[in-house]
Structures are given as structure tokens and as C-alpha cells.
Design a protein around this motif. Structure first.
Motif, PDB file in Angstrom:
ATOM      1  N   HIS A 126       0.568 124.267  24.435  1.00  0.00           N
ATOM      2  CA  HIS A 126       1.787 125.497  24.360  1.00  0.00           C
ATOM      3  C   HIS A 126       2.225 125.795  26.460  1.00  0.00           C
ATOM      4  CE1 HIS A 126       2.029 125.646  20.524  1.00  0.00           C
ATOM      5  NE2 HIS A 126       0.786 125.950  20.570  1.00  0.00           N
ATOM      6  N   CYS A 161       7.190 130.160  25.414  1.00  0.00           N
ATOM      7  CA  CYS A 161       6.105 129.077  25.847  1.00  0.00           C
ATOM      8  C   CYS A 161       7.667 127.325  26.291  1.00  0.00           C
ATOM      9  CB  CYS A 161       6.133 128.568  24.515  1.00  0.00           C
ATOM     10  SG  CYS A 161       5.552 126.737  24.024  1.00  0.00           S
ATOM     11  N   GLU A 163       6.113 124.559  26.987  1.00  0.00           N
ATOM     12  CA  GLU A 163       6.579 123.332  26.512  1.00  0.00           C
ATOM     13  C   GLU A 163       6.538 123.409  25.368  1.00  0.00           C
ATOM     14  OE1 GLU A 163       5.050 120.553  28.449  1.00  0.00           O
ATOM     15  OE2 GLU A 163       3.980 121.621  29.874  1.00  0.00           O
ATOM     16  N   PHE A 164       7.376 121.943  24.700  1.00  0.00           N
ATOM     17  CA  PHE A 164       8.211 122.102  23.766  1.00  0.00           C
ATOM     18  C   PHE A 164       7.447 121.807  22.611  1.00  0.00           C
ATOM     19  CE2 PHE A 164       9.255 119.005  20.390  1.00  0.00           C
ATOM     20  CZ  PHE A 164      10.550 119.742  19.740  1.00  0.00           C
ATOM     21  N   CYS A 165       6.691 122.166  21.443  1.00  0.00           N
ATOM     22  CA  CYS A 165       5.619 122.344  20.412  1.00  0.00           C
ATOM     23  C   CYS A 165       5.690 122.291  19.551  1.00  0.00           C
ATOM     24  CB  CYS A 165       4.624 123.721  21.219  1.00  0.00           C
ATOM     25  SG  CYS A 165       5.636 125.030  20.904  1.00  0.00           S
ATOM     26  N   HIS A 169       9.486 126.149  18.541  1.00  0.00           N
ATOM     27  CA  HIS A 169       8.947 125.869  20.013  1.00  0.00           C
ATOM     28  C   HIS A 169       9.523 127.136  20.123  1.00  0.00           C
ATOM     29  CE1 HIS A 169       8.951 125.339  24.349  1.00  0.00           C
ATOM     30  NE2 HIS A 169       9.876 124.835  24.181  1.00  0.00           N
ATOM     31  N   MET A 172       8.839 131.619  20.033  1.00  0.00           N
ATOM     32  CA  MET A 172       7.707 131.629  20.092  1.00  0.00           C
ATOM     33  C   MET A 172       7.888 132.209  21.759  1.00  0.00           C
ATOM     34  SD  MET A 172       4.008 128.542  20.657  1.00  0.00           S
ATOM     35  CE  MET A 172       2.840 129.210  21.423  1.00  0.00           C
TER      36      MET A 172
HETATM   37 CU1  CUA Z   1       4.422 127.103  22.282  1.00  0.00          CU
HETATM   38 CU2  CUA Z   1       6.421 125.446  22.704  1.00  0.00          CU
END
Ligand code: CUA
Length: 182
Positions: A126, A161, A163-165, A169, A172
Motif C-alpha cells: 500500500h 493509498c 499504490e494500486f492495491c 484501492h 482506501m
Molecule cells: Cu491500498 Cu491502494
């Protein structure tokens, strides 16, 4: 001459360099070198880079520490998910969990006090992004990230967030509260 045709002379690179072309090569190379040396320079003198530490740990150990803080210092709950808002003592160690797709808990800090902020991911990568301050930390699973923070201005900050999660995403997102010194 068109690039579609083969060069008329076999040793085309032996032709003298045009002055304009040479000038551009010098400009581009100079700029490349400036950008290159800015990286180490900015690391030392740029104010936006936080020097952070990271320690290997496990989600179990980290969750326990976070839960202890939450049990002791929760002041209220917020959002539909009933996320605890925690107001730990000034100057203490504070813990933040990143997981699919939530930041937990919500921290409430006091302006002008220094905290040791721990961040860890419970699952995968993340990105902790504090806005509008633009403080960005990659949060890797398996590591407890530690940074010293001293909030200077009271207010409500956003944590997103970056960072692609996965599928949620974009949801978040959370908050960080900074209260005025009493
Ligand atoms: Cu955690 Cu995007």
C-alpha cells in the motif's frame, strides 16, 4: 534525405555534425547530468524526504501492539465501519495498520509534539500518502515502518493509498486529526 531510404554513404556517421544538432546534444547531456546529480543532492538537502526506518515483523506482533494502543486510548468511533479514533499521549509510539482496504485506526495527534509513527501493511503493498502535506511512504508487508513526525498545524489531514492495491484501492482513504496544543 528521407529516413525511408538507406543512407547514401556507407559510413554516414563520418559526416560532420551539424552545429544545431551538436548544440542540442550538449544541452540534453548537461540537463541529464543536472537531473542525475539532483537525486543525491535532494536526498540530503531537500526537505520533503523523510528518513524512515523499517524493521521486519509479523502481522500478529504488529496487530497486538496496535490493539493495545487502541484499547487504551480510543476516544470515539467514526464512519459506518466504526473505526476507532485514538488520541495517544503526546510523544508516544503510535501505530497505523494498512490493509485491504482500510487504514486502522484513525489517529488524533497534538500539534507541536513529536511522535514515533509506525505503519505496517497486513497484506500487500500500500502507499501511505498524507495530504495536503504530500508525505509519501511505500508500505511494504512484513516490515514495520517507523518515522518521527511532529505535526506543526492543527487540522484534519487526509490519508490516501497511492499504490494500486486492488478493486477497492480508491476507497482506501482515511483521516489524521491534529489538535491544537492545550
Ligand atoms: Cu491500498 Cu491502494
Amino acid at each position: 534525405m528521407s529516413a525511408l531510404l538507406p543512407p547514401p554513404a556507407k559510413h554516414w556517421w563520418k559526416q560532420p555534425l551539424d552545429r544545431v544538432e551538436g548544440t542540442w546534444i550538449v544541452i540534453a547531456l548537461t540537463w541529464c547530468l543536472i537531473m542525475f546529480f539532483m537525486m543525491p543532492y535532494w536526498h540530503v538537502y531537500g526537505k520533503q524526504n523523510l528518513s524512515n526506518e523499517a524493521y521486519r515483523t509479523t502481522p500478529e506482533v504488529y496487530t497486538k501492539k496496535t490493539q493495545e494502543m487502541v484499547d487504551k486510548y480510543t476516544v470515539r468511533k467514526e464512519t459506518a465501519q466504526e473505526i476507532p479514533v485514538v488520541h495517544p499521549p503526546a510523544g508516544s509510539d503510535v501505530y497505523l495498520i494498512a490493509r485491504l482496504w482500510q487504514w486502522w485506526p484513525i489517529l488524533e495527534l497534538e500539534a507541536g509534539k513529536t511522535y514515533r509513527l509506525h505503519i505496517m501493511s497486513m497484506d500487500w503493498l500500500h502507499g501511505f500518502s498524507l495530504q495536503p502535506e504530500n508525505i509519501n511512504i511505500e508500505v511494504h508487508p512484513g516490515y514495520e515502518h517507523l518515522l518521527k513526525v511532529t505535526p506543526t498545524n492543527a487540522g484534519t489531514y487526509s490519508i490516501i493509498c497511492n499504490e494500486f492495491c486492488g478493486i477497492n484501492h480508491h476507497t482506501m482513504a482515511s483521516k489524521l486529526y491534529v489538535t491544537s496544543p492545550k
